[in-house]
Scaffold this active site. Sequence first.
Site, PDB file in Angstrom:
ATOM      1  N   HIS A 131      -2.227  59.691  20.703  1.00 16.03           N
ATOM      2  CA  HIS A 131      -2.965  60.290  19.592  1.00 16.03           C
ATOM      3  C   HIS A 131      -2.144  61.465  19.076  1.00 16.03           C
ATOM      4  O   HIS A 131      -1.707  62.310  19.855  1.00 16.03           O
ATOM      5  CB  HIS A 131      -4.349  60.768  20.039  1.00 16.03           C
ATOM      6  CG  HIS A 131      -5.295  61.005  18.908  1.00 16.03           C
ATOM      7  ND1 HIS A 131      -5.129  62.033  17.983  1.00 16.03           N
ATOM      8  CD2 HIS A 131      -6.414  60.343  18.522  1.00 16.03           C
ATOM      9  CE1 HIS A 131      -6.113  61.985  17.101  1.00 16.03           C
ATOM     10  NE2 HIS A 131      -6.904  60.971  17.399  1.00 16.03           N
ATOM     11  N   ASP A 152     -10.178  54.946  21.745  1.00 11.80           N
ATOM     12  CA  ASP A 152     -10.299  53.512  21.453  1.00 11.80           C
ATOM     13  C   ASP A 152     -10.212  52.683  22.732  1.00 11.80           C
ATOM     14  O   ASP A 152     -10.907  51.680  22.879  1.00 11.80           O
ATOM     15  CB  ASP A 152      -9.214  53.086  20.461  1.00 11.80           C
ATOM     16  CG  ASP A 152      -9.348  53.778  19.123  1.00 11.80           C
ATOM     17  OD1 ASP A 152     -10.467  53.827  18.613  1.00 11.80           O
ATOM     18  OD2 ASP A 152      -8.331  54.277  18.608  1.00 11.80           O
TER      19      ASP A 152
END
Length: 459
Positions: A338, A386
Amino acid sequence: MTERSGADEQRPDAGGQRLTTRETAERLGVKPETVYAYVSRGQLSSSRAPGGRGSTFDAAEVEALARRTGRREPSSATGEPAVRTGITLIADDRYYFRGVDATELATRHTYEEVAEWLWTGELRPGVRFTAPAQTVAAARRAVGALPVHCGSTDRLRVAVVAAAAADPLRFDLSREAVLGGARSLIPALVAALPTAGGDDGAGARDVELSLDPGYRAGAGAAAPGGSATAVGLARQLWPKLTARKPDEPSLAALDTALALLIDHDLAASTLAARVAASARAHPYAVVSAGLGVLEGPLHGAASGLAHRMLAEVLERGGAAPVVADHLRAGRRVPGLGHRLYTGEDPRARTLFGLLARIPHAGPALAAARDVVATTARDRTLHANVDLALAVFSVASDMPAEAGETVFAIARTAGWIAHALEEYGERPLRMRPSGHYTGPRPPQPLPSLAPLRLREWPRN
């Protein structure tokens, strides 16, 4: 839209060197009331407009004040545009809702309570959102008319449009009206989704508890004690995601996931929502704008890719061949990395902790750890939210798009929070200038092919 007096709209004939109150407020990025506050503090001087109605301001003085106050939109360190916001801060591998650690809020409070905190800065223990029956009926009819192959985001977009059409007060942008609409829209979206397995009559019983026949705009139905086990949004959403019977640890994980995903600063869908709010679109249109962006594979749909990868890891007995296939095809391994965190995504870390308490989540959780360990042989990529959502959806016998559904429902509250904030800014402030790279004018008119008369068949 804010009403403006006719006098304030009249531009005085002073050689273009004086500004109206509205123009001054836009230059400074403040409300008109703040302009007069500057006058009262001696930071600006004003003159009466011709005819004695309204005030005018020296343009040079206004520009000097703008430079001193720094009220123009800031830029980030990388030169990217930045937007003033007091909702979410991401710093030092943590994120905060109105200054409070978001993971602590999400683990100690329900989704609805965290949403209220984000909207109002106040905690309302036990708050529950309710939807008027007519809104749910309209949304269900619209969703029911869609082809069977449509995904959950398709259904949510249609449900938002139907809910908007059922609300004649949707154009009221007052804070109270927006909050009342938000508290009814979110449970209406959940109620509009079909029940997993197709048994909508039986599976919808929990959802019916969210409907309030005596619905009053702006009111939230309180549940005693504020317990996460009370009938809240997570319990209403569960039968829409899976036919599996829920257990309390799984419901707690779903509720926490919803709270964790409410907002994440200026993500792509949130920026789209703020642009819509800047144009003074009503809250339903703001949510529609967010949903339109959310469906991209790099945003809300990313958890579905991670779900399919984990399912394949479990089927093939290990992560190595699956990771190798992704890399051979030139694809990124889903659920890893990320750009806003150097370490593990705090949302993932929190969800993994809850999933570890769910016995049937063990195999999917082990598969996720195998993926992380396999990729770490080359370079360290930490798990993101996710991957955590994928563990939850795989372990709960949910379809691949379940994570996207959770993401969309959760983020609706965040889009509303940003809309409320944007409604307090000057309208249309998010209007960048295009950097034109086309042919320089003047260019000749394009040549047109000669028009041919249509030949009609002869009898």
